[in-house]
Enzyme design. Sequence first.
Site, PDB file in Angstrom:
ATOM      1  N   ASP A   1     -10.354  -3.807  -5.958  1.00  0.00           N
ATOM      2  CA  ASP A   1      -9.871  -3.047  -4.579  1.00  0.00           C
ATOM      3  C   ASP A   1     -10.728  -1.885  -4.535  1.00  0.00           C
ATOM      4  OD1 ASP A   1      -8.207  -1.272  -2.896  1.00  0.00           O
ATOM      5  OD2 ASP A   1      -6.382  -2.070  -3.548  1.00  0.00           O
TER       6      ASP A   1
ATOM      7  N   HIS B   1      -8.367  -4.700  -1.039  1.00  0.00           N
ATOM      8  CA  HIS B   1      -7.176  -4.114  -0.662  1.00  0.00           C
ATOM      9  C   HIS B   1      -6.369  -4.641   0.296  1.00  0.00           C
ATOM     10  CE1 HIS B   1      -4.504  -0.748  -0.804  1.00  0.00           C
ATOM     11  NE2 HIS B   1      -4.550  -0.652   0.657  1.00  0.00           N
TER      12      HIS B   1
ATOM     13  N   SER C   1       0.816  -1.086  -0.010  1.00  0.00           N
ATOM     14  CA  SER C   1      -0.014  -0.071   0.080  1.00  0.00           C
ATOM     15  C   SER C   1       0.769   1.329  -0.134  1.00  0.00           C
ATOM     16  CB  SER C   1      -1.137   0.075   1.052  1.00  0.00           C
ATOM     17  OG  SER C   1      -1.908   0.948   0.983  1.00  0.00           O
TER      18      SER C   1
END
Length: 450
Positions: free
Chosen positions: A343, A369, A202
């Site tokens: 996502d 995600h 991320s």
Amino acid sequence: MGAFLSLRGRPDIPVLHFATRSTISLSVRKSKGSLESTQIALRDFVTSRCPSLSAPFVPAWYLFNGHLQTLYSVLGDFSKVDKVVYHRKLICLMDGGTLGLDFTPDNADSFKEDAPLIVLLHGLTGGSYESYVRSVLAPACAPVDQGGLGYRAVVVNFRGCAGTPITSPRLYSGAHTDDIRQALFYLASRYPKAPLLGVGFSLGANILARYLAEEGPNSRLASGCILGCPWSFVENNIHLKATFIGRHVYSKGMGSNLQRLLTRNMGPLTKDPSTLMAQRVAATLTLKRPTLDEFDHSFTRHVGGTTPPFPLASGDDYYRYGGSDKSLGAICVPFLTVNAVDDPIVRSVPLEAGGHGWGVMAMTAGGGHLGWFESGKTGELKRWIRKPVLEWLRAVGEDLIHDSPRGLELHEVDGFIKEVGRDDLGCKEVDSEAGYVVSTAGQQGMLAGP
């Protein structure tokens, strides 16, 4: 029948994006442990050594969309799986800031000097305790005779994260790469013959991508594994604000987590009330449940990095500056990226970067995600993503032939490890016995996941 199959989970073979025309080839060992090498194209390297990327990913039937996958990543109980014990070392940076380096296993210094070292960057407000971090490091650092890779690893905890102390009026952001750059000074100095293998999740994936691009052929990391990267901050913020759940669940959830991080570290950040940092902390803590972009407009665009370019005129300027999507062409080491089509946080992925010869971009239809949950043989949930990541790490750690050392020359000045010709960056170890960290402890009050 169709409804029944959808409940069982849909088969999902990742779509791989390679350069259609590439003159880049990789030097690999002819056989395991061999000193002889041969050349291989990246496409052949990936398809032969990462079979999971050519096999179906079947999401758990009750986590059948990206929202459920993502929310389970945040709210699920992972306290009894993938336990990792870290030995923490603290390093002081040139600006007085501190990074927490969590090493595993405890005997990392006893490995062969050329044993691979995984360098892992966590997500937005996370740390070494995150379940997605442990899902990779638990098997990667398990002994070979127990089915692991037998590698060593270090998680670079950003300033203020996972109990890392704040010792200067500065935090971090997705656009600021100098902290990982200085951490790599320390790691390259301590383990000069070890191939350093980058893994980022991320926000940490964005920092990793930016670092690799900025360093180009001088990267101290020999490879990159970029997972759930937000790529274009501008486009993904637009998508995030476009839906009710995006704005009021995900964006406000991330904004609130960042606000909690400020609250936890308010004392050292506001020690001198005359500083811009102290002023922005005070202003940002008055916001009520800010969205991510509201937080970034109030705080990050002012103090999200060094001057220049900070402070920036607006949050949108930070987003335009901070994304990694436009810089991939400058990367000069092999890298694998994985994103999920469903996502809910990252809706825009630069698939055209699959035309860059050093990289492969893998897209799964499902996974959310940082989720990618599938059912194990006995019904327990497992993260599918660990399979291709471990295959990639084995390939780049054992099959790829590495230049050693990587990066520009290092030297020591007044106790700080610096790069020759650059005096503004440097680091030194300040606490070699900072203690042990049990990975499942987490941070009280902080939401896990993104």
